[in-house]
Design an enzyme around this catalytic site. Structure first.
Site, short mmCIF file in Angstrom:
data_model
loop_
_atom_site.label_atom_id
_atom_site.label_comp_id
_atom_site.label_asym_id
_atom_site.label_seq_id
_atom_site.Cartn_x
_atom_site.Cartn_y
_atom_site.Cartn_z
N GLY A 37 0.84 -1.23 -0.02
CA GLY A 37 0.11 -0.28 0.15
C GLY A 37 0.69 1.35 -0.12
O GLY A 37 0.18 2.30 -0.01
N ARG A 94 -12.48 21.64 6.90
CA ARG A 94 -13.48 21.79 7.72
C ARG A 94 -12.74 22.03 9.12
O ARG A 94 -13.61 22.75 9.91
CB ARG A 94 -14.46 20.90 7.65
CG ARG A 94 -15.54 20.97 6.70
CD ARG A 94 -16.28 19.67 6.53
NE ARG A 94 -15.64 18.59 5.83
CZ ARG A 94 -16.37 17.67 5.29
NH1 ARG A 94 -17.60 17.27 5.52
NH2 ARG A 94 -15.58 16.46 4.85
N LYS A 198 -30.08 25.65 13.75
CA LYS A 198 -30.43 24.50 14.58
C LYS A 198 -30.65 25.16 15.88
O LYS A 198 -29.84 26.18 16.53
CB LYS A 198 -29.15 23.68 14.78
CG LYS A 198 -28.91 22.88 13.55
CD LYS A 198 -28.30 21.33 13.86
CE LYS A 198 -27.90 20.67 12.85
NZ LYS A 198 -26.35 21.11 12.76
N ARG A 200 -31.25 24.74 20.35
CA ARG A 200 -30.47 24.08 21.37
C ARG A 200 -30.79 22.54 21.52
O ARG A 200 -31.96 22.28 21.38
CB ARG A 200 -30.75 24.86 22.81
CG ARG A 200 -29.83 24.13 23.86
CD ARG A 200 -29.68 24.77 24.96
NE ARG A 200 -30.91 25.29 25.64
CZ ARG A 200 -31.17 25.83 26.83
NH1 ARG A 200 -30.10 26.07 27.63
NH2 ARG A 200 -32.15 25.97 27.33
#
Lengths: 323, 323, 323, 323, 323, 323
Positions: A37, A94, A198, A200
């Protein structure tokens, strides 16, 4: 000065489109995977004194990443004059902050690593957070925007809605409002926005989503930078539908489409998901996914870098947007 | 001072053996794989001012490598005082030079990367080339030797042959003679050696192997640092058999055993292949493979590092060997 | 682009041969030694924007080394565009690993130092261990091989033995088998090798040498990278003679010939010792030492570097050798 | 915390005086010179986690310098916690600027090199230019002053002249006036100074020296940082004598005394030259040279470093002097 | 190759003179100050692949400094090929050593900072201490000398005194004697010097000044590198007058003229103070201050840098001066 | 281990509050401004081996910044063991990306500079963009949140509105929605949000603001990280009033309050502006501005750092917020 472009394998088709645009055949490089690999890279052309461009998106598997690192080392050792990493999608971007205690800033790890090996320049698109450019110090960062390609396309696709002032751009979360606004401002005289956020979390209960802004009877275009599992996207589409949106579309620069993403999109009210080819699109994506290529934009950028022209025309930065 | 040991997943069983040896439970760390394949690491214990040991062999897949990088970044950001990377097997160490034009020095890439992220110390075993220690600058390298564990075991296994002066240590290639000699010298008063080497390749023809030294009627022990596909090993065993060796054994520190390695060994004249657990051995290895654990040796090394004792007893360097 | 070559004094005659080959007169530089022994270097030509080559082998005394360091600093301060260190012999390269506890990796010290002062490129020959190339990070390393010059010469000198399949290449120790093999493969269809290795030391007793392989009635050519005190070489020659070798020759790239080396060679069964001029040969070497110049090879390398051609033709790396 | 002091051979007697002062025996280290002149250093004591002090003045031959570099590398590789270079005399510090085009800043070369190898701290005395401290970045510099030892001694030696207001401190050149003034201020209420300076050179003519200030009937004490060939010193003494000085003395921290220095002093009007032992004084110096040891001062400094006390008392910086 | 010159605002008039000399209009750059005082810099011209020169003296306020740092970062990010900082006056260069315990080496702070941001070259004038050049490592330093412009001017202004051997050059303190000597040697065949130095401070009493050398009936020219508050200068002039000087002049490269400097000069015996325009002279300086522009010298230097000529002609280093 | 806290002058009162909280008197440090405006810093206490905390917000004038840099250099030179920069407000953090071509990433400039001088740790609050933490590499960043202090205060101040579900948190621009959401989630079970965003600019026309979300009859709390000129804040408040908000409040961590900010707030519908003391509040702020001190939070953080406790309790990161 002469330059060469090499594809390191994670997105050969985009590399080919860049090569076509520049009318410059891809350079010869041999990428092998050993039995265990491990990766090996060997350039089969003389690089001495050349400026070279290594096209490689760094989405998983991490072998994509390792091959890029090995290629940079090989190119330096072979006396390449300039080494530009062309990573249309910059993996791990991210994780650009510590969001929990004792977590890494993963994007910094990848930036530091590239720089420590001697990459001269880093050419990418739609970084998750523009500030990631600041994670580099010696390596020069040019961050292109898919907007250049998306906006033109959307003006045609949504011509009717735009003419009727019927389009609303939707941010699927609180962090994406600047991006959504930047699309809205470019598409419409009177930028129409809606935001989903969103509430809580209550233990053992799914965080409920809430819509701010009016979408009734409108064509809603959700704008995001990535489409990964598409779960949030699908729920957002449902919420928009429940709130009376006439039609729901979505657009995301980077089409990771991992796990069951394609099925999720298929089963959602989303009519069409627009993505680009920053991540390889060489697989069956189905009817609902439409790919807008950014190959010409990357080709233009490389051409300007080599001819010493300014990239600003391509950048379309947010100079007049709020930050 | 307090220290903590964490396992990052590529070799949990060895980490556990180290933990057992030190009577110190492994620290809590959460390693996740996201849907798209990106890795995330979060330490679940306070690291402030602590000396920590991250046990992770860096064999493929490259996600093993990425998880180690992220963990180092996380540990530094969490104010760990010292970060010791414990990589019993250091992947990519075979590429320690440019063997063809425009190839990378891959081992340098991995060394530079670890150092650029701030690893304080690098504890490993049987580097493919001892000089790889010099690829690091600020990070301190301690390279342990499996000899410590192998030699004792061989003295028992080969007691009869040793007593009868019947053992010959064989290097399977020209580059392994120093290693073979170092085993021979430690096992026998009169070091008996044989060497296999390849002759000049003729196009479209397999390089033929040639034996130097006498193995007739002897117990031959092939010594190598890695057992990967085991093709060369099997061919070497056949050559030894053809030259009259009574029995053929093989030993290799790092048991990669990739591809059809187990079958190749099974079908070869090799009676037993000895490996260590530097690479995870948590799979069915069959009757011919015997694992000698180096867990105690790593445990001893960590203990000495933390108590400020010298590691030299563990090193058994080649001070009296030829270089 | 224009380039200049300067000789810093440790090997002026080789520098002159390089200059002759390139038909480019050596640049003017003033090297002084102050009364207390401190060195000073001043370039007497404008270097602004130039690519310069500093020819200096770094064998002792260490003033050779210091003069090189000072010259690099001076050249950078004078705005040289590229600074290539041409060190045909790289001193201290034998210490490429910790062979005893608490010893330095001396070759790393010298590599790090050169790099920290801003040397752009390092051009050398027959590094003691090819992996030393990995001790550098930013400085590009090109390691030439004396084989290019030696092999051609040996084909003539040993024509008869080669035609009669009567030559055997001998490694004088376990660490040199790869090098010996690489010569054997290039000289002969059927590479004939023999190896000398030391047996386990017994306190207060000289380590005895042992020969593996058959040399009876053959012309034996011992191949090594350095000829220093020549004690081991002489003992090896005796052992070969005792084992029936018809004639014994030796070849070593770097002719340090320190201490009583010349007398030792003179009194040994060695018929001829071939060395190159990587180390200054400006002294009486006697009849048994023959110098093969590598000036043309270095000249070629510099020419290719400046014209942007590949150096691979000169490298003759061991791609098909075993490692 | 425990610490250890090692002498690397260029000034063993001063190292011994430091050791005596601290009542701490010197650590065991083996310094060898190979047959070809290469140096090797091996510490024979465990350094793991220790703070170590390496006593080595770096005057020529450059092997002194190389041994220091190797020792730093060895100590880091052996996990020493802190490495303090104690270089009572810092060689090459006279080259602290480019005084001619295309010359090196040699002192920077040596500072950068020490730092690149990881020296934690640099303890020295009477740097040629205090600003050399700024050539280091990460390595902490503590520059001691021989004044502490000289002034006390001079108060006794010159008691009579001081009581009679008969002493004049002389700078032997324009660059040494600050140093001379700093001695004058500490020795006398009303600092009496004279300066010798060179006039414009006329081709083919020795630069003539000129005296500013009144020395008639006085005891003149020339103060400098180094006594090298002593030619300038001798000429200065003659000039002072010609201008009516009653007696002429000289003092210099670093007694290089190279070439014919001792004879030059012997034949000059200088009654006594005071030096310290920053450079080894283990040779016959004759009647006119008197050595004032700085061993206690270095011992004090090391003691304060290890106990965390301030060094300022030892520094005696020029805070109230003009710069 | 094309190059561009930009003025960053602290000394626009000198930048304009440089631009005039080179017949190259200043490049367009926008320097803004936000409401809270933060600085922003934006280049309004393409810099890709260009060599650029940033003219900015770094005297207070520190916003001058910050603007320079921001401009370097912006230029690197915009792919400028070379970035030369042209700082005719380098602020904080007086703090070139620790003169008291626990003080910074401020000049090192500024040098390190410039270098860490990637300035390629640093072009300045009359550094307070030439050794400050050694505070830089990668950034190349070219230190020009105002002497080139002052000496020519003085030969005219003091023609009469020079012809009559009536001029004496005075150093206002012990640290400035080398500078004074370098002017004296260039102005006169027989360099005539005098030195003023401070005597030992007595608590609660002003340090008294003392003159060494003869100024009676002469024209005295005090030479310094900076004219700041001018208090010392005025007191020196009085002392010279008391000692019989016929006329007193002063010259200083960098005219900071802070606080009440102009009044102090006005009320002093100084007939004229010569300064250059390294610091902006765009304010009313009164009759006694005369400005000698160094614009042509900087223009020449930039021209030579770009055409690859040697700067040495401009340097006029002190090669034959004492150090 | 012992530690010391020093205030460098830009926010002495907050430093005093931290000192009070820790019951540790501030260390003695002398900060001077020379006549020309240059800064000087001298620590008046021994720092050898100590961990020190330098409290200094880096808002303009830039002399605040310079004093911090000098203090770091001085502390390193004085052998401080750890140097923690405590910058409650990190100036220039708004420029965290290139928002126009050829602009700097100013926050990177300041981060790189701090790190290049050797700051060990950087303790700050409410970075403009959390990703700025990734601009640092070796320096460890701990970013505290004012939420810890604000939320508790708001629960009391807005108790009535919260009980009546009458509070709406407002983001004054698209970039602040995540921050607003994070307050809303912590204050209310059902996070109520509204967003103001700017519409496309038309040349020569003020960008009009648009409100998304319902504020009718509610108490609106605008949340931002900085309050600078307060113009946008005032216009936002008017827009909220026009849309029926019952009362309008505002909160911002960093109270720059530059230019006419106080008057602008005074004339706006804002009833109260809550700020913290990260920036010095030692001036008359009027009735409408209320200061919530973060001194205890910083004291707690320092205490935890020194005792090796986790800071996570103080962080309150957004782990469950959307990014």
């Amino acid at each position: 000065m002469e330059y060469k472009i090499f594809s390191l394998g994670s997105n050969d088709s985009l590399a080919q489109r860049i090569s076509d645009k520049l009318e410059l055949p891809l350079g010869k490089v041999k990428c092998r995977s050993f039995s265990d690999g491990e990766q090996q890279v060997q350039f089969l052309e003389n690089l001495r004194g050349k400026s070279i461009f290594l096209v490689q998106s760094t989405n998983p598997p991490a072998e994509n990443w390792v091959r890029l690192l090995l290629a940079i080392d090989a190119a330096r050792g072979a006396s390449a004059r300039e080494i530009t990493v062309v990573a249309p999608y910059f993996g791990y971007s991210r994780q650009d902050r510590k969001s929990r205690p004792r977590e890494p800033i993963s994007a910094r790890v990848f930036a530091t690593t590239l720089e420590s090996l001697g990459a001269t320049r880093f050419l990418t698109m739609d970084l998750h957070n523009d500030a990631i450019g600041g994670f580099f110090r010696k390596t020069i960062v040019d961050n292109l925007y898919a907007r250049r390609d998306f906006i033109g396309h959307f003006r045609e696709v949504f011509k009717e809605a735009l003419d009727g002032d019927d389009l609303v751009v939707v941010s699927p979360d609180a962090g994406g409002v600047v991006r959504a606004q930047s699309y809205a401002k470019r598409l419409m005289r009177s930028a129409d926005l809606a935001i989903i956020h969103k509430q809580r979390e209550v233990p053992n209960q799914v965080a409920s989503m809430k819509l701010i802004g009016d979408v009734k009877g409108k064509v809603a275009l959700i704008v995001d930078d990535m489409a990964d599992t598409c779960g949030t996207l699908a729920r957002a589409a449902e919420l928009l539908q429940e709130n009376g949106a006439r039609e729901v579309y979505a657009a995301a620069t980077h089409g990771l489409l991992s796990g069951d993403a394609l099925a999720t999109i298929g089963n959602s009210p989303i009519k069409k998901l627009f993505i680009t080819d920053t991540i390889s699109t060489d697989r069956e994506l189905g009817d609902k996914v439409e790919v807008v290529s950014v190959g010409e934009t990357f080709g233009d950028a490389i051409d300007r870098i080599e001819t010493g022209e300014s990239l600003s025309a391509l950048f379309q930065t947010d100079e007049d947007d709020e930050k």
